[in-house]
Design a protein around this motif. Structure first.
Motif, short mmCIF file in Angstrom:
data_model
loop_
_atom_site.label_atom_id
_atom_site.label_comp_id
_atom_site.label_asym_id
_atom_site.label_seq_id
_atom_site.Cartn_x
_atom_site.Cartn_y
_atom_site.Cartn_z
N SER A 1 0.82 -1.22 0.00
CA SER A 1 0.00 0.00 0.00
C SER A 1 0.85 1.27 0.00
CB SER A 1 -0.96 0.02 1.19
OG SER A 1 -0.25 0.26 2.39
N SER A 2 2.16 1.13 0.28
CA SER A 2 3.01 2.34 0.25
C SER A 2 3.61 2.58 -1.13
CB SER A 2 4.11 2.23 1.31
OG SER A 2 4.95 1.14 1.01
N ASN B 1 -4.67 -16.20 -8.95
CA ASN B 1 -5.76 -15.36 -8.46
C ASN B 1 -5.53 -14.74 -7.09
OD1 ASN B 1 -7.49 -16.01 -10.68
ND2 ASN B 1 -7.81 -18.01 -9.72
N SER B 2 -4.42 -15.07 -6.46
CA SER B 2 -4.28 -14.71 -5.06
C SER B 2 -3.31 -13.55 -4.86
CB SER B 2 -3.85 -15.95 -4.26
OG SER B 2 -4.86 -16.95 -4.41
N ALA B 3 -3.27 -13.02 -3.66
CA ALA B 3 -2.42 -11.85 -3.41
C ALA B 3 -2.05 -11.75 -1.94
CB ALA B 3 -3.15 -10.58 -3.84
N ILE B 4 -0.89 -11.17 -1.73
CA ILE B 4 -0.49 -10.75 -0.38
C ILE B 4 -0.38 -9.24 -0.43
CG2 ILE B 4 1.36 -10.76 1.32
CD1 ILE B 4 1.97 -13.63 0.54
N ILE B 5 -1.10 -8.59 0.47
CA ILE B 5 -1.12 -7.12 0.48
C ILE B 5 -0.48 -6.62 1.77
CG2 ILE B 5 -2.59 -5.06 0.41
CD1 ILE B 5 -4.68 -6.77 -1.07
N ILE B 6 0.59 -5.85 1.61
CA ILE B 6 1.29 -5.29 2.77
C ILE B 6 0.76 -3.88 3.03
CG2 ILE B 6 3.55 -4.79 3.78
CD1 ILE B 6 3.36 -7.66 2.81
N VAL B 7 0.34 -3.64 4.25
CA VAL B 7 -0.13 -2.30 4.61
C VAL B 7 0.78 -1.73 5.69
CG1 VAL B 7 -2.55 -2.65 3.97
CG2 VAL B 7 -1.76 -3.36 6.24
#
Lengths: 429, 429
Positions: free
Chosen positions: A7-8, A305-311
């Motif tokens: 997200s950054s 289809n998948s994801a890792i989202i870092i916030v």
């Protein structure tokens, strides 16, 4: 490897938009094929059922083997592992207890103008349940679809399930018996949905059709909607896990793969504020995939289809969760309620590190039929309400009508509907 | 003349079956046309909206006149008759009061196994409302569709309504203002439904679309279902009056014609145990038709689609009512509650001789958007629930998981889903 978003990053918003816009459903247009199947069943009934079943399920259907007999069900049950049956009973009791709390209340009151108002809930007369057969036979789905109908008070519950070669899964039949299903038919596909909606041979039409199926079944449900009620049109399964860095990476990896193993079009997403934790989860996914008996399916779902989202902070998570509107949401943090209060769109929400989604698939009690493909923005999981309907109640005596009537007649005039106005004024002194 | 059926005739069952099987909806297949319209809006957005509006509504749509401004709404309101506005206010307040009672409760509890269970209701973020325009502009429908959304807590409510030549009905705008609608767009037809579902130009997509419309609008709603939620697909209006011989024939005739005047495909039915009363009602219908400003429409509906059914006793009525499953049911007898308790399928039920259906259309409070064409077998009228959705809640700690986990893992194994089983077992000691 699953997609990694941060997200950054400056491109995050666009990348996230693209991620949630992705159509995982293939979207082949089967509507014309399904329209023909439905027309055939309406026209030729049992004869059409026979020919489709011969073609797709590879056996000769007749009046003698269309409906599964009580003796066949008992025989199937006797073949089942006793501990499996015990687990089914455990699940059925918990599912029933939860759904009983959903039975809605009737309301009736007289308001200040003396008008009697309220509503009354009643069950539909008959419901049909589609259960997938063959490769993917899920006794848990039979419980999850049938028990809410029976709790609602549906007196006739008919199940259809394709029987490749005429054979049926014994545990599915045992689940149907436990759930109180009244009729079971050896038919599947769009033709089975049409038979439930319009009737065919000895199968009487139902009022509501529920249950998962392939693209043809989903399209058939969409096309018979209006003739009967339907639950939502189900798509591929999804899980979204929100976790801080303190969860066990092995646990979270297992949760992500529990949805990935359903279908190559399934989706698993992790949102975390700890990039090191994300790495550890990814490594655990890789090592669990290596030993998975369903590796091919799960790997496709994970990679494609998948994801890792870092916030930067889990404070960012609720807005992302609501954009994804996942079928299943796990809040694997110390204080899940704090996050729960900020999230709005999710089919089922799992609180804490000890609540893996699979618990909800089988035994927790809430329904595992849940909105997919962002439908949690507007839709709910299956419930007792899907098998009931509400009649409004309006009562007036002379005094009440004298208060409401003039305003009603005025609006009818304004809308150019004179007979509406007359039906009120003719009763006013 | 309406059809006359007598339950003591030998051919009654067959004649009644044929009567309820009759398709009043025409059923022209507009699906291909609508599919193209939706594809155009998805591809070309505002440009496609402009060209359809020019073609069907006869004016040049642009960014400047797409959205109705607050000043335009105030100006329209100033043009309205003050007593009409008073009647709208009266209706809005009563509709709001009734729908506020529908707000559902959240549930949360810990069960005997220590599992946290429950559910939580939340509103959808955005809803779209289709309001017919031109000839048939109904301010009451704006109130009935919009107020439940606002009571549910929908923060963004967008209305679309066709504006032939660019013009809009002032009372419709005044109703929209009272109902709290946030955005109003001068577009109609399938293209407006597509714009609400997928977005177009400055119109952001919504989550749920409700409201009545013609065959193209209904088909468009059916086709965007899944992308958004929809209310039911509405058909022609219906009324069924059950009356003994003691009602005023003029009152009952007016009630029957209040639905007949909607559309040539509307349906009015009287069930009575008094053949002489039936004759008197029929005569009153004839004489009221003679002086009706909407005679052509009402006469077509009465002659082509309506019926008077004579029964030996009103005890026979409930079974017939349930077969018809009418949108509106009037129980014009001394003890309507006795009948109410035996009837199961009806959209709205009006109790007693002083409760004409038109009261419910405008001011009683319950919604006038109701299931038609026998859909009351399985569907309910519009309510606050159509604008909300329910998330299931499941929480486990270590102890709770130790009780549920083994049974869940066993079922996962039985279904051949090893990662489901693993996600549970990895957490068990």
């Amino acid at each position: 490897m699953a997609q990694r978003l941060d997200s950054s990053d400056s491109g995050f918003a666009a990348a996230f938009d693209a991620f949630i816009a992705k159509d995982r459903d293939g979207g082949a247009d089967v509507s014309a094929v399904v329209r023909d199947v439905i027309a055939d069943i309406r026209k030729d009934g049992m004869d059409a059922l026979k020919s489709y079943t011969s073609k797709f399920d590879g056996f000769e259907l007749g009046e003698d083997n269309l409906r599964v007999t009580a003796a066949e069900i008992d025989k199937a049950e006797a073949e089942c592992d006793k501990d499996d049956l015990k687990a089914l009973d455990f699940a059925a009791a918990r599912i029933r207890a939860y759904h009983e709390k959903q039975i809605p209340s009737d309301v009736r009151y007289k308001d200040d103008d003396g008008v009697t108002l309220g509503w009354r809930w009643t069950a539909v007369d008959a419901a049909g349940l589609y259960a997938p057969g063959g490769r993917a036979a899920y006794p848990s789905s039979v419980l999850m679809n049938a028990i809410p109908a029976k709790v609602a008070g549906v007196s006739r519950l008919a199940m259809v399930t394709p029987a490749p070669g005429g054979d049926m899964n014994p545990l599915v039949l045992a689940a149907a018996k436990r759930a109180g299903i009244d009729e079971i038919y050896r038919i599947g596909g769009a033709q089975a949905v049409a038979a439930l909606a319009y009737g065919a041979g000895p199968i009487a039409p139902v009022d509501v059709i529920v249950g998962p199926g392939n693209a043809y079944v989903a399209e058939a449900k969409r096309q018979v909607f209006g003739q009967v009620g339907i639950d939502s049109v189900a798509g591929p399964s999804e899980i979204l896990v929100v976790s801080d860095g303190k969860s066990d990476p092995n646990w979270i990896a297992a949760d992500l793969l529990s949805q990935a193993e359903h279908d190559p079009s399934s989706q698993s997403v992790l949102i975390t504020d700890d990039a090191g934790f994300a790495d550890r989860v990814e490594e655990a996914v890789r090592s669990q995939l290596a030993e998975s008996p369903r590796r091919e399916i799960a790997e496709a779902a994970w990679n494609d289809n998948s994801a890792i989202i870092i916030v930067s902070s889990l404070e960012e998570a609720p807005a992302l969760v609501d954009r994804i509107a996942p079928e299943h949401l796990e809040l694997a943090v110390d204080d899940p309620d704090a996050l729960l209060n900020k999230v709005r769109h999710a089919g089922a929400i799992f609180l804490g590190r000890h609540a893996p989604e699979a618990i909800g698939d089988y035994v927790a009690g809430p329904d595992h039929v849940l909105p997919t493909a962002r439908a949690a923005r507007y839709a709910s999981g299956l419930s007792v309400l899907d098998f009931m309907k509400r009649s409004s109640i309006i009562g007036c005596d002379e005094t009440a009508l004298s208060k409401l009537g003039p305003e009603a007649a005025r609006l009818a005039d304004a809308e150019g509907l004179p007979a509406h106005a007359k039906s009120v004024r003719v009763r006013l002194k």
